[in-house]
Design a protein around this motif. Structure first.
Motif, short mmCIF file in Angstrom:
data_model
loop_
_atom_site.label_atom_id
_atom_site.label_comp_id
_atom_site.label_asym_id
_atom_site.label_seq_id
_atom_site.Cartn_x
_atom_site.Cartn_y
_atom_site.Cartn_z
N ALA A 1 0.84 -1.20 0.00
CA ALA A 1 0.00 0.00 0.00
C ALA A 1 0.88 1.25 0.00
N ARG A 2 0.35 2.30 -0.58
CA ARG A 2 1.07 3.57 -0.62
C ARG A 2 0.51 4.49 0.46
N GLU A 3 1.37 5.02 1.31
CA GLU A 3 0.96 5.94 2.38
C GLU A 3 0.75 7.31 1.76
N LEU A 4 -0.43 7.89 1.93
CA LEU A 4 -0.79 9.12 1.24
C LEU A 4 -0.36 10.39 1.95
N LEU A 5 -0.34 10.40 3.26
CA LEU A 5 -0.07 11.64 3.99
C LEU A 5 1.36 11.75 4.53
N GLY A 6 2.03 10.66 4.70
CA GLY A 6 3.37 10.70 5.27
C GLY A 6 3.35 11.22 6.70
N TRP A 7 4.33 12.07 7.02
CA TRP A 7 4.42 12.61 8.37
C TRP A 7 3.32 13.63 8.67
N SER B 1 0.37 13.03 8.72
CA SER B 1 -0.70 12.36 9.47
C SER B 1 -0.64 12.69 10.96
N ILE B 2 0.54 13.03 11.47
CA ILE B 2 0.66 13.38 12.90
C ILE B 2 -0.07 14.68 13.22
N PRO B 3 0.25 15.80 12.56
CA PRO B 3 -0.49 17.03 12.91
C PRO B 3 -1.98 16.95 12.55
N ILE B 4 -2.30 16.25 11.47
CA ILE B 4 -3.70 16.12 11.09
C ILE B 4 -4.47 15.33 12.15
N ALA B 5 -3.88 14.22 12.62
CA ALA B 5 -4.53 13.41 13.66
C ALA B 5 -4.67 14.20 14.96
N LEU B 6 -3.64 14.95 15.33
CA LEU B 6 -3.72 15.76 16.55
C LEU B 6 -4.76 16.87 16.42
N LEU B 7 -4.83 17.49 15.24
CA LEU B 7 -5.83 18.54 15.02
C LEU B 7 -7.23 17.95 15.08
N LEU B 8 -7.44 16.81 14.44
CA LEU B 8 -8.76 16.16 14.50
C LEU B 8 -9.12 15.76 15.93
N ALA B 9 -8.14 15.26 16.68
CA ALA B 9 -8.40 14.87 18.07
C ALA B 9 -8.79 16.09 18.91
N ALA B 10 -8.06 17.19 18.73
CA ALA B 10 -8.37 18.41 19.50
C ALA B 10 -9.74 18.96 19.14
N LEU B 11 -10.05 19.02 17.84
CA LEU B 11 -11.35 19.54 17.42
C LEU B 11 -12.48 18.64 17.90
N LEU B 12 -12.29 17.34 17.81
CA LEU B 12 -13.31 16.40 18.26
C LEU B 12 -13.51 16.50 19.77
N TYR B 13 -12.43 16.66 20.53
CA TYR B 13 -12.52 16.78 21.98
C TYR B 13 -13.32 18.01 22.38
N VAL B 14 -13.01 19.13 21.76
CA VAL B 14 -13.73 20.37 22.07
C VAL B 14 -15.19 20.25 21.65
N ALA B 15 -15.45 19.69 20.47
CA ALA B 15 -16.83 19.55 19.99
C ALA B 15 -17.64 18.63 20.90
N LEU B 16 -17.07 17.49 21.28
CA LEU B 16 -17.78 16.56 22.16
C LEU B 16 -18.06 17.17 23.52
N THR B 17 -17.07 17.84 24.08
CA THR B 17 -17.24 18.43 25.40
C THR B 17 -18.26 19.56 25.37
N LYS B 18 -18.22 20.38 24.34
CA LYS B 18 -19.24 21.44 24.20
C LYS B 18 -20.61 20.84 23.95
N GLY B 19 -20.68 19.74 23.20
CA GLY B 19 -21.95 19.05 22.98
C GLY B 19 -22.53 18.53 24.27
N LEU B 20 -21.69 17.95 25.12
CA LEU B 20 -22.16 17.49 26.43
C LEU B 20 -22.67 18.65 27.26
N ARG B 21 -21.96 19.76 27.21
CA ARG B 21 -22.38 20.94 27.99
C ARG B 21 -23.72 21.45 27.48
#
Length: 194
Positions: free
Chosen positions: A160-166, A168-188
């Motif tokens: 398989a060919r890896e599409l994002l390379g390195w 993927s680290i900042p993208i995954a961290l950005l998605l995790a941070a955005l999801l965390y804030v969205a979920l927590t605000k949704g709970l609130r």
């Protein structure tokens, strides 16, 4: 606010009931003194309102009206822990509150499971970011020779060919941070509607 019981059996029943309350409140890191005081006042008022019978019978009636501590404390503790977790953005407190919500009932269970799955997805994104430097050939977004695309932590990435390379680290961290804030605000938001 423990009443002065003359019947030792009533005293034992009171102690047993409130030791279960204390145990549940202690596991939830709740404000034990305030909640226990409110419950004790409620039971004492209910005993005073009961007509006839000795203090043991009045206590039994009051406690049966209140119900088992686990049945009414789970929703209260879930609400309190989720409230505290959304204020402090504490993932452990939110997770404990969601687990109490899941155990509390059907509507709460559906909401708790939905948010639990969201937080699981958040953990996967964080895991991807942490594992990429250690296990880079199996973490990322891959396009396989047959045209299929897989993302995440992939066991079979041969050919398989890896599409994002390195990236993927900042993208995954950005998605995790955005999801965390969205979920927590949704709970609130859900908490404020009640």
């Amino acid at each position: 606010m423990t009443p002065a019981f003359t019947d030792p059996a009533a005293r034992r029943r009171w102690d047993a009931y409130f030791s279960e309350v204390d145990r549940l409140l202690a596991r939830a890191d709740a404000d034990v003194a305030e909640m226990r005081g409110d419950l004790e006042a409620h039971v004492v008022d209910s005993m005073a309102a009961a007509s006839g019978g000795n203090e043991g019978e009045r206590l039994d009636v009051a406690l049966s009206r209140l119900g088992r501590p686990i049945d009414y404390l789970r929703p209260l503790l879930a609400d309190e822990m989720i409230e505290r977790g959304t204020r402090t953005y504490s993932p452990i407190t939110i997770a404990r509150g969601l687990s109490y919500a899941i155990m509390a009932g059907s509507r709460r269970a559906v909401i708790g499971l939905a948010f639990g799955l969201g937080y699981l997805l958040l953990a996967i994104f964080t895991g991807m970011a942490l594992l990429k430097p250690l296990w880079g050939e199996h973490v990322g977004v891959f396009r396989h020779p047959d045209g299929t695309v897989s993302a995440g932590i992939v066991a079979q990435s041969d050919g398989a060919r890896e599409l994002l390379g390195w990236w993927s680290i900042p993208i995954a961290l950005l998605l995790a941070a955005l999801l965390y804030v969205a979920l927590t605000k949704g709970l609130r938001t859900i908490r404020q509607r009640r």
